[in-house]
Design a protein around this motif. Structure first.
Motif, PDB file in Angstrom:
ATOM      1  N   TYR A 174      88.158  21.301  19.073  1.00 24.89           N
ATOM      2  CA  TYR A 174      87.567  21.599  20.377  1.00 24.89           C
ATOM      3  C   TYR A 174      88.419  21.159  21.572  1.00 24.89           C
ATOM      4  CZ  TYR A 174      85.702  16.771  19.873  1.00 24.89           C
ATOM      5  OH  TYR A 174      85.551  15.425  19.693  1.00 24.89           O
ATOM      6  N   THR A 175      89.493  20.414  21.322  1.00 28.68           N
ATOM      7  CA  THR A 175      90.412  20.082  22.410  1.00 28.68           C
ATOM      8  C   THR A 175      91.754  19.662  21.839  1.00 28.68           C
ATOM      9  OG1 THR A 175      90.760  18.701  24.390  1.00 28.68           O
ATOM     10  CG2 THR A 175      89.676  17.667  22.519  1.00 28.68           C
ATOM     11  N   ASN A 176      92.799  19.868  22.624  1.00 29.71           N
ATOM     12  CA  ASN A 176      94.123  19.359  22.258  1.00 29.71           C
ATOM     13  C   ASN A 176      94.538  18.227  23.197  1.00 29.71           C
ATOM     14  OD1 ASN A 176      94.566  20.794  24.581  1.00 29.71           O
ATOM     15  ND2 ASN A 176      96.322  21.945  23.811  1.00 29.71           N
ATOM     16  N   ALA A 177      93.587  17.713  23.949  1.00 31.57           N
ATOM     17  CA  ALA A 177      93.876  16.653  24.920  1.00 31.57           C
ATOM     18  C   ALA A 177      92.933  15.472  24.724  1.00 31.57           C
ATOM     19  CB  ALA A 177      93.759  17.195  26.345  1.00 31.57           C
ATOM     20  N   GLY A 178      92.601  15.183  23.469  1.00 30.56           N
ATOM     21  CA  GLY A 178      91.706  14.076  23.187  1.00 30.56           C
ATOM     22  C   GLY A 178      92.395  12.721  23.309  1.00 30.56           C
ATOM     23  N   GLN A 179      91.580  11.706  23.448  1.00 28.41           N
ATOM     24  CA  GLN A 179      92.071  10.329  23.522  1.00 28.41           C
ATOM     25  C   GLN A 179      91.403   9.512  22.424  1.00 28.41           C
ATOM     26  OE1 GLN A 179      94.508   9.376  25.909  1.00 28.41           O
ATOM     27  NE2 GLN A 179      94.522  11.606  26.108  1.00 28.41           N
ATOM     28  N   VAL A 180      92.229   8.896  21.572  1.00 32.41           N
ATOM     29  CA  VAL A 180      91.724   8.126  20.431  1.00 32.41           C
ATOM     30  C   VAL A 180      92.451   6.791  20.401  1.00 32.41           C
ATOM     31  CG1 VAL A 180      91.530   8.029  17.915  1.00 32.41           C
ATOM     32  CG2 VAL A 180      91.186  10.205  19.097  1.00 32.41           C
ATOM     33  N   ALA A 181      91.707   5.729  20.163  1.00 34.44           N
ATOM     34  CA  ALA A 181      92.327   4.407  20.036  1.00 34.44           C
ATOM     35  C   ALA A 181      93.337   4.426  18.895  1.00 34.44           C
ATOM     36  CB  ALA A 181      91.253   3.356  19.767  1.00 34.44           C
ATOM     37  N   GLY A 182      94.500   3.803  19.120  1.00 30.27           N
ATOM     38  CA  GLY A 182      95.538   3.737  18.109  1.00 30.27           C
ATOM     39  C   GLY A 182      96.556   4.862  18.166  1.00 30.27           C
ATOM     40  N   ILE A 183      96.336   5.841  19.090  1.00 30.79           N
ATOM     41  CA  ILE A 183      97.269   6.971  19.251  1.00 30.79           C
ATOM     42  C   ILE A 183      97.682   7.052  20.710  1.00 30.79           C
ATOM     43  CG2 ILE A 183      97.584   9.465  19.042  1.00 30.79           C
ATOM     44  CD1 ILE A 183      95.511   9.493  16.842  1.00 30.79           C
ATOM     45  N   GLU A 184      98.971   7.025  20.962  1.00 33.40           N
ATOM     46  CA  GLU A 184      99.461   7.164  22.325  1.00 33.40           C
ATOM     47  C   GLU A 184      99.515   8.643  22.712  1.00 33.40           C
ATOM     48  OE1 GLU A 184     103.089   5.175  23.150  1.00 33.40           O
ATOM     49  OE2 GLU A 184     102.463   3.248  22.308  1.00 33.40           O
ATOM     50  N   GLY A 185      98.990   8.943  23.884  1.00 31.39           N
ATOM     51  CA  GLY A 185      99.031  10.318  24.359  1.00 31.39           C
ATOM     52  C   GLY A 185      97.890  11.159  23.790  1.00 31.39           C
ATOM     53  N   ASP A 186      97.989  12.454  24.008  1.00 35.30           N
ATOM     54  CA  ASP A 186      96.933  13.387  23.617  1.00 35.30           C
ATOM     55  C   ASP A 186      96.955  13.664  22.121  1.00 35.30           C
ATOM     56  OD1 ASP A 186      96.268  13.577  26.288  1.00 35.30           O
ATOM     57  OD2 ASP A 186      97.349  15.458  26.616  1.00 35.30           O
ATOM     58  N   VAL A 187      95.772  13.984  21.590  1.00 35.02           N
ATOM     59  CA  VAL A 187      95.636  14.328  20.179  1.00 35.02           C
ATOM     60  C   VAL A 187      94.527  15.367  20.047  1.00 35.02           C
ATOM     61  CG1 VAL A 187      94.000  12.464  19.701  1.00 35.02           C
ATOM     62  CG2 VAL A 187      95.400  13.397  17.850  1.00 35.02           C
ATOM     63  N   ASP A 188      94.628  16.222  19.030  1.00 36.07           N
ATOM     64  CA  ASP A 188      93.604  17.227  18.777  1.00 36.07           C
ATOM     65  C   ASP A 188      92.365  16.569  18.179  1.00 36.07           C
ATOM     66  OD1 ASP A 188      95.541  19.063  19.527  1.00 36.07           O
ATOM     67  OD2 ASP A 188      96.037  19.617  17.469  1.00 36.07           O
ATOM     68  N   LEU A 189      91.181  16.957  18.695  1.00 39.87           N
ATOM     69  CA  LEU A 189      89.911  16.448  18.187  1.00 39.87           C
ATOM     70  C   LEU A 189      89.141  17.563  17.491  1.00 39.87           C
ATOM     71  CD1 LEU A 189      88.687  14.197  21.156  1.00 39.87           C
ATOM     72  CD2 LEU A 189      90.098  13.565  19.184  1.00 39.87           C
ATOM     73  N   ASN A 190      88.423  17.187  16.436  1.00 39.13           N
ATOM     74  CA  ASN A 190      87.733  18.172  15.606  1.00 39.13           C
ATOM     75  C   ASN A 190      86.356  17.679  15.187  1.00 39.13           C
ATOM     76  OD1 ASN A 190      90.117  20.187  14.565  1.00 39.13           O
ATOM     77  ND2 ASN A 190      90.881  18.092  14.814  1.00 39.13           N
ATOM     78  N   LEU A 191      85.518  18.639  14.819  1.00 40.22           N
ATOM     79  CA  LEU A 191      84.289  18.373  14.091  1.00 40.22           C
ATOM     80  C   LEU A 191      84.344  19.150  12.781  1.00 40.22           C
ATOM     81  CD1 LEU A 191      81.399  18.553  16.739  1.00 40.22           C
ATOM     82  CD2 LEU A 191      82.303  16.518  15.600  1.00 40.22           C
ATOM     83  N   SER A 192      83.826  18.545  11.725  1.00 36.10           N
ATOM     84  CA  SER A 192      83.773  19.217  10.427  1.00 36.10           C
ATOM     85  C   SER A 192      82.321  19.295   9.957  1.00 36.10           C
ATOM     86  CB  SER A 192      84.593  18.466   9.382  1.00 36.10           C
ATOM     87  OG  SER A 192      84.398  19.034   8.096  1.00 36.10           O
ATOM     88  N   PHE A 193      81.910  20.504   9.576  1.00 37.84           N
ATOM     89  CA  PHE A 193      80.590  20.719   9.000  1.00 37.84           C
ATOM     90  C   PHE A 193      80.688  20.871   7.465  1.00 37.84           C
ATOM     91  CE2 PHE A 193      80.961  22.469  13.234  1.00 37.84           C
ATOM     92  CZ  PHE A 193      79.919  21.849  13.889  1.00 37.84           C
ATOM     93  N   TRP A 194      81.869  20.638   6.947  1.00 32.06           N
ATOM     94  CA  TRP A 194      82.160  20.756   5.523  1.00 32.06           C
ATOM     95  C   TRP A 194      82.219  19.357   4.923  1.00 32.06           C
ATOM     96  CZ3 TRP A 194      86.151  18.963   2.411  1.00 32.06           C
ATOM     97  CH2 TRP A 194      86.306  19.580   1.153  1.00 32.06           C
ATOM     98  N   LYS A 195      81.853  19.259   3.670  1.00 28.70           N
ATOM     99  CA  LYS A 195      81.975  17.972   2.985  1.00 28.70           C
ATOM    100  C   LYS A 195      82.621  18.197   1.638  1.00 28.70           C
ATOM    101  CE  LYS A 195      77.222  18.127   1.221  1.00 28.70           C
ATOM    102  NZ  LYS A 195      75.923  17.419   1.205  1.00 28.70           N
TER     103      LYS A 195
END
Length: 288
Positions: free
Chosen positions: A264-285
Motif C-alpha cells: 500500500y505504500t513505498n514510503a513507509g517508515q519502520v524501526a530498524g530500517i533507514e529511509g523508506d520501505v514498502d509496507l504490505n498487508l497479507s490476507f494469506w496464511k
C-alpha cells in the motif's frame, strides 16, 4: 315453390379441405407440446423467451471479486490495519536498497513477515544476479521469528528465461525455511529496457512458467503487479491458481479482483530500517 340448390365450385371445396387439415395439424402439434411440458413439470410459455443474462458490472467472468470491506481499512500510526475478515498481517518487502537492517527492531515494531528479494535480471543486458544482502536479510528475519517469502525481479522476455529465473531462486533458497510465497515480480521500466514492447500473451506465459516451476518444487508461487498490469497486461484468469500480490498506493485497495497480499505504500517508515520501505498487508496464511 322449392328453391334450386347450386353446387359449390370445385376450387372452393379443395380450399376448405386444406384449411381443415391445417387447423387439425396445428391443434395436434400444440397439444403434444403442452403434454410434453406437463410431463417435465413445466408451465406453458408465456410470450417470447427471455434474453440470456449478461455481466452487468463489466468485469471479467471467471475471476473472483475483491470482497474486502473498504471501510475497514484505516491508518494506525505508520501502518494501515484491517478491522475485518480475514485478519491481515503486517509485512514489509526489502532488498539491498534498504542497506543493513536491524531485524530485532523491525520485529519489535510489529512486523510479522518479510518478502525479501532473492535476485534480479538486468533490464539492459539481461544478466541475472543474486541480491547482495539476500542471505543476511533472510537470516536476520528468521532469527527474529518473522515469516519469510522471497521475490525475483524479472525482466524475462521468454518462457525459457522465466524458468531460468525460477531455477535460480530454487538454488538460492535450498536449505532455508521459506514460509511465505515465492513471487514473480515483473515490472515496467520507465526508461529504455530490453522488455519494451512485451505483449500480454508472452508476459502471462512467462509468469505462468515461473510459477509452475516454483510450485513443482513444493512452494507456493505468486505474481506481483500494479493495477495497470493487472487490468491491461496479465491474463489473470489463466493465472488465478497462483497468489496475487497487488501494488496499489492508496488508503484502501479498490482493485476489482481478489488478491491475497497488498503493497500500500513505498514510503513507509519502520524501526530498524533507514529511509523508506514498502509496507504490505497479507490476507494469506501458510498452508493455504
Amino acid at each position: 315453390m322449392e328453391r334450386q340448390r347450386h353446387p359449390r365450385p370445385q376450387w372452393l371445396r379443395i380450399a376448405l379441405i386444406f384449411l381443415c387439415v391445417g387447423v387439425l395439424f396445428a391443434a395436434l402439434w400444440y397439444g403434444a407440446d403442452l403434454i410434453g411440458q406437463a410431463r417435465q413439470g413445466q408451465e406453458p410459455p408465456e410470450g417470447p423467451p427471455a434474453a440470456p443474462a449478461e455481466e452487468s458490472d463489466g468485469l471479467i467472468p471467471g475471476l473472483d471479486r475483491n470482497e474486502y470491506d473498504l471501510e475497514a481499512f484505516s491508518w494506525d500510526g505508520n501502518y494501515i490495519v484491517y478491522d475485518g475478515a480475514p485478519p491481515a498481517r503486517r509485512g514489509i518487502d526489502v532488498s539491498a536498497h534498504q542497506g543493513i537492517i536491524d531485524w530485532a527492531a523491525v520485529a519489535a515494531d510489529g512486523v510479522e513477515y518479510a518478502m525479501i528479494r532473492v535476485g534480479y535480471r538486468g533490464y539492459t543486458e539481461g544478466v541475472t544476479s543474486l541480491d547482495e544482502l539476500f542471505y543476511d536479510n533472510v537470516g536476520g528475519a528468521r532469527a527474529q521469528g518473522l515469516d519469510v517469502g522471497v521475490y525475483f525481479f524479472s525482466q524475462a522476455i521468454s518462457v525459457e528465461e522465466a524458468v531460468e529465473e525460477a531455477e535460480i531462486v530454487l538454488r538460492a533458497i535450498g536449505g532455508i525455511d521459506i514460509t511465505y510465497p515465492i513471487i514473480y515480480d515483473w515490472e515496467d521500466i520507465q526508461q529504455e529496457a530490453r522488455t519494451d514492447g512485451m505483449d500480454p500473451v508472452t508476459l502471462t506465459a512467462c509468469a505462468r512458467a515461473f510459477c509452475e516451476t516454483i510450485e513443482a518444487a513444493g512452494y507456493r508461487a505468486g505474481i506481483y503487479f500494479n493495477q495497470r498490469l493487472g487490468y491491461q497486461e496479465f491474463d489473470l484468469v489463466s493465472l488465478q491458481d497462483y497468489l496475487f500480490w497487488l501494488a496499489q498506493y492508496a488508503d484502501a485497495p479498490d482493485f476489482a479482483y481478489d488478491f491475497e497480499m497488498w503493497q500500500y505504500t513505498n514510503a513507509g517508515q519502520v524501526a530498524g530500517i533507514e529511509g523508506d520501505v514498502d509496507l504490505n498487508l497479507s490476507f494469506w496464511k501458510p498452508g493455504e
